[in-house]
Design an enzyme around this catalytic site. Structure first.
Site, short mmCIF file in Angstrom:
data_model
loop_
_atom_site.label_atom_id
_atom_site.label_comp_id
_atom_site.label_asym_id
_atom_site.label_seq_id
_atom_site.Cartn_x
_atom_site.Cartn_y
_atom_site.Cartn_z
N GLN A 1 40.65 -4.49 -8.58
CA GLN A 1 39.59 -3.32 -9.68
C GLN A 1 40.18 -2.85 -9.68
O GLN A 1 39.19 -1.84 -8.69
CB GLN A 1 38.21 -4.32 -9.21
CG GLN A 1 37.16 -3.75 -10.46
CD GLN A 1 36.13 -4.17 -9.77
OE1 GLN A 1 36.16 -4.99 -8.75
NE2 GLN A 1 35.15 -3.61 -10.27
N PHE A 2 40.58 -1.97 -10.48
CA PHE A 2 40.77 -0.72 -10.33
C PHE A 2 39.58 1.01 -10.25
O PHE A 2 40.24 1.55 -9.51
CB PHE A 2 41.88 0.24 -11.96
CG PHE A 2 41.45 0.06 -12.54
CD1 PHE A 2 41.44 0.98 -13.61
CD2 PHE A 2 41.17 -1.09 -13.59
CE1 PHE A 2 40.81 0.86 -15.11
CE2 PHE A 2 40.25 -1.47 -14.82
CZ PHE A 2 40.61 -0.10 -15.21
N THR A 3 38.89 0.06 -10.91
CA THR A 3 37.24 0.91 -11.48
C THR A 3 37.29 1.46 -10.00
O THR A 3 36.47 2.29 -9.95
CB THR A 3 36.72 0.47 -12.04
OG1 THR A 3 35.90 -1.09 -11.62
CG2 THR A 3 37.03 -0.23 -13.51
#
Length: 150
Positions: A78-80
């Protein structure tokens, strides 16, 4: 490397309506990979999570790890998790690693975590639009960042 660890009674990941992973008691781990993350971050974080005592013992005191309860796990990239919200209202993801780096480190983390657990773990699909469901147990949610080891 940043992780959001959620103790779950159950969790699952769907992509395009198809079930990709599903578990019962265990951990749903969201992993955010940063540009300067290394294999050392993977090794440290995997060991930390696998030994994290957040499951109840016979007195319902959090004294047991996922290893102690023979729990299952799902690891989702999850890059966020590396969003910066300092300027304006649109998050910046400039600290998040690009896919060519992130995929390799994500897959390396999954392999290391499987080694530390002694079993396969579920995953999401890197870069896909995933539908992640969970029943948070507790709720217990822990955030760990390898940049804050001390």
């Amino acid at each position: 490397m940043r992780a959001v660890i959620q103790r779950v009674s159950e969790a699952s990941v769907r992509v395009e309506g198809k079930m990709i992973s599903a578990i019962q008691q265990g951990l749903l781990i969201l992993i955010g990979i940063e540009n300067d993350d290394t294999i050392e971050d993977i090794t440290w974080l995997s060991a930390k999570i696998s030994r994290l005592r957040i499951f109840g013992d016979e007195n319902q005191v959090m004294n047991r790890s996922i290893l102690d309860v023979d729990g299952e796990a799902i690891v989702v990239s999850q890059f966020t998790l590396h969003a910066s919200t300092k300027k304006g209202n649109r998050p910046s993801y400039s600290k998040a690693a690009k896919p060519d780096v992130a995929i390799l480190l994500y897959e390396s983390f999954v392999k290391q975590f499987e080694k530390d657990l002694g079993k396969k773990v579920g995953t999401g699909v890197f870069g896909a639009d995933m539908k992640v469901s969970l029943l948070n147990d507790g709720p217990v949610t822990i955030i760990i960042d390898t940049k804050n080891k001390a």
